[in-house]
Design an enzyme around this catalytic site. Structure first.
Site, PDB file in Angstrom:
ATOM      1  N   GLU A  20       2.047 -30.988  -1.396  1.00 20.99           N
ATOM      2  CA  GLU A  20       2.370 -30.751  -2.767  1.00 20.99           C
ATOM      3  C   GLU A  20       3.208 -29.597  -2.799  1.00 20.99           C
ATOM      4  O   GLU A  20       2.925 -28.333  -2.266  1.00 20.99           O
ATOM      5  CB  GLU A  20       1.302 -30.575  -3.704  1.00 20.99           C
ATOM      6  CG  GLU A  20       0.251 -31.653  -4.127  1.00 20.99           C
ATOM      7  CD  GLU A  20      -0.836 -31.528  -5.223  1.00 20.99           C
ATOM      8  OE1 GLU A  20      -0.625 -30.608  -6.064  1.00 20.99           O
ATOM      9  OE2 GLU A  20      -1.595 -32.094  -5.008  1.00 20.99           O
ATOM     10  N   GLU A  71      -7.216 -29.892  -3.273  1.00 21.54           N
ATOM     11  CA  GLU A  71      -7.448 -28.511  -3.975  1.00 21.54           C
ATOM     12  C   GLU A  71      -8.998 -28.048  -4.138  1.00 21.54           C
ATOM     13  O   GLU A  71      -9.297 -27.707  -5.372  1.00 21.54           O
ATOM     14  CB  GLU A  71      -6.679 -28.275  -5.227  1.00 21.54           C
ATOM     15  CG  GLU A  71      -5.230 -28.568  -4.967  1.00 21.54           C
ATOM     16  CD  GLU A  71      -4.233 -28.300  -6.072  1.00 21.54           C
ATOM     17  OE1 GLU A  71      -4.798 -28.278  -7.290  1.00 21.54           O
ATOM     18  OE2 GLU A  71      -3.113 -27.900  -5.883  1.00 21.54           O
TER      19      GLU A  71
HETATM   20  C1  BGP Z   1      -2.076 -29.530  -8.478  1.00 24.11           C
HETATM   21  C2  BGP Z   1      -2.849 -31.036  -8.477  1.00 24.11           C
HETATM   22  C3  BGP Z   1      -1.927 -32.097  -8.838  1.00 24.11           C
HETATM   23  C4  BGP Z   1      -0.884 -31.889  -9.617  1.00 24.11           C
HETATM   24  C5  BGP Z   1      -0.151 -30.597  -9.610  1.00 24.11           C
HETATM   25  C6  BGP Z   1       0.917 -30.104 -10.551  1.00 24.11           C
HETATM   26  O1  BGP Z   1      -2.918 -28.715  -8.954  1.00 24.11           O
HETATM   27  O2  BGP Z   1      -3.298 -31.335  -7.029  1.00 24.11           O
HETATM   28  O3  BGP Z   1      -2.705 -33.220  -9.277  1.00 24.11           O
HETATM   29  O4  BGP Z   1      -0.762 -32.437 -10.947  1.00 24.11           O
HETATM   30  O5  BGP Z   1      -0.921 -29.406  -9.366  1.00 24.11           O
HETATM   31  O6  BGP Z   1       0.232 -29.689 -11.665  1.00 24.11           O
HETATM   32  P1  BGP Z   1       0.615 -30.040 -13.024  1.00 24.11           P
HETATM   33  O7  BGP Z   1       0.345 -31.548 -13.227  1.00 24.11           O
HETATM   34  O8  BGP Z   1      -0.605 -29.433 -13.955  1.00 24.11           O
HETATM   35  O9  BGP Z   1       1.811 -29.328 -13.622  1.00 24.11           O
END
Ligand code: BGP
Length: 478
Positions: free
Chosen positions: A376, A182
């Site tokens: 993701e 990201e």
């Molecule tokens: C993205 C990241 C992850 C992950 C996911 C969910 O931004 O690449 O590392 O954690 O989001 O977000 P969160 O964990 O803040 O709910």
């Protein structure tokens, strides 16, 4: 029966990140990394944004990454559970500071290298393809201290050395790589995304875009090295995706949505096309940004573009030029979105918009014509075990079903998609909130926000559901 077909060899699986699962934060010779300084609770927000009180963990704070879910010691049994679901791929990240504890060593830390060797061997045993991110929200803290992290050119060469080291070492084991997780997160959570710290009075934008330039050059150099060292590998760039909708059809709103999208596209425009987009020049001028570059940079960026576009998608976003609307309805996500009345939202205020997923995938493919890898997507929710200890996470199944179906439609729309690694196969520390209770997994982990619990793993209802999705190659989503 679905009216779409996923291609043969589609890479179904799950995605993780070292800093959110491994724990063992100083074991095996690992050095301190940026996420190890991000406390749980209210103080996490300012730290993620770059206002960091100390470059050492502070007494009395709880740092969830230090133990996380202890994947470092559980990876074999966790991978066995992923294999039970039939995973074809697992996305992990290498913790840079396990390989180079300070980031500056010439010789890598053999114990760190051996850990990932063993992890990749375990994946191979189960016929799972590793998808490996070089930098997922971590920079060795020493580099923050000495160079100000990515604001310094020095870090480009150090990252290149790290990338070459792991390409050499894992050339026979890893064929899918991602440079920066990201990359656009640098603009929103600069310490999390790029290890950037700020003082009052800093020209934050100047520092961010200079750091972005360094990451973009480093990303291109990693692509170059990967192609040279592992000619049969593919290496992607990655975007936190999710398009901006204009709140109304007022052209001013539409223009604002375009501008907000461009904040993110900026990075991929460079990584996928090989040059700075035309709109960047004006943006830099109007924001007093002047980049320090080296003569060879243009050529490096042009010659080494990414092979595919990796993307995360959780939500679409909405923007408005009307201050009243903005004031009344800003939702909790880091991209500063206005509340969209047409879509539902999660317990954390993230919009749930599967059609937006299909639109975003199409938009990205139209723009770049590179294969897409969804690395993701998932739902963070509170899971409460019932009286028998079971977790009936139908809400998660529903979210995933709708999104996988939207992705199937995007494939029918003609977009080549390499695979889908959902976030996350197992509960882990939330990146943005540091909480454990924001759970994404098919596998429950007994651990709470304060770090209490046995860390025992158990299957949720979604475990068998996802297993069936994979077994039918996405045909049976019921
Ligand atoms: C993205 C990241 C992850 C992950 C996911 C969910 O931004 O690449 O590392 O954690 O989001 O977000 P969160 O964990 O803040 O709910």
């Amino acid at each position: 029966m679905a009216n779409y077909t996923f291609p043969d060899g589609f890479l179904w699986g799950g995605a993780t990140a070292a800093n959110q699962v491994e724990g063992a934060y100083l074991e095996g010779g690992k050095g301190l990394t940026t996420v190890d300084l991000m406390p749980a609770g209210e103080k996490r927000g300012p730290v993620m944004k770059g206002y960091v009180p100390s470059l050492e963990p502070l007494e009395g704070e709880f740092y969830p990454s230090h133990e996380a879910i202890d994947f470092y010691h559980h990876y074999k049994s966790d991978i066995a559970l992923f294999a039970e679901m039939g995973f074809k791929a697992l996305r992990i990240s290498i913790a840079w500071s396990r390989i180079f504890p300070t980031g500056e060593e010439e010789i890598p830390n053999e114990e760190g290298l051996r850990f990932y060797d063993s992890l990749f061997d375990e994946l191979k045993k189960h016929d799972m393809e590793p998808v490996v991110t070089l930098a997922h929200f971590d920079v060795p803290v020493h580099l923050v201290e000495k160079y100000g992290s990515w604001r310094s050119r020095e870090v480009v060469g150090l990252f290149e050395h790290y990338a070459k080291t792991v390409f050499q070492r894992y050339q026979d084991k890893v064929k899918y790589w991602v440079t920066f997780n990201e990359i656009n997160m640098l603009l929103h959570l600069p310490f999390m995304g790029a290890g950037l710290t700020f003082q009052e009075g800093d020209n934050v934008k100047q520092i961010q875009y200079q750091a972005a330039h360094h990451q973009l050059v480093a990303s291109a150099l990693a692509v170059k090295a990967c192609h040279e060292i592992i000619p049969d590998a593919q290496i992607g760039c990655m975007l936190a995706a999710g398009m901006f909708y204009p709140y109304t059809c007022d052209p001013a709103d539409v223009k604002k949505a375009m501008d907000r999208d461009r904040e993110s596209f900026f990075f991929i425009d460079v990584q996928a096309r090989g040059y700075y987009p035309s709109y960047a020049k004006r943006f830099f001028k109007e924001n007093n940004i002047s980049l320090v570059t080296e003569p060879q940079d243009e050529e490096i960026l042009a010659a080494h573009t990414a092979d595919y576009l990796a993307m995360s998608y959780y939500s679409s976003r909405t923007t408005s030029t009307d201050p009243e609307i903005t004031r009344k309805s800003t939702s909790g996500n880091v991209f500063g979105s206005v509340r969209n009345p047409y879509v539902k939202k999660s317990e954390w205020g993230w919009t749930i918009d599967p059609l937006g997923f299909r639109i975003t995938i199409n938009q990205l493919y139209d723009r770049y014509q590179k294969p897409i890898f969804v690395v993701e997507n998932g739902l963070g929710a509170i899971d409460t075990p019932d009286e028998n200890g079971n977790i009936e996470d139908d809400y998660r199944i529903e979210y995933l079903r709708e999104h996988i179906s939207a992705m199937g439609e995007a494939i029918e729309d003609g977009v080549p998609i390499i695979g889908y690694t959902s976030w996350a196969p197992i509960d882990m520390v939330s990146a943005s909130s540091g909480e454990m209770k924001k759970r994404y997994g098919y596998i429950y982990v007994d651990r709470d926000n304060q770090g209490n619990g046995t860390k025992a793993r158990s299957k949720k209802k979604s475990f068998d559901w996802y297993k069936k999705v994979i077994a039918t190659n996405g045909q049976d989503l019921d």
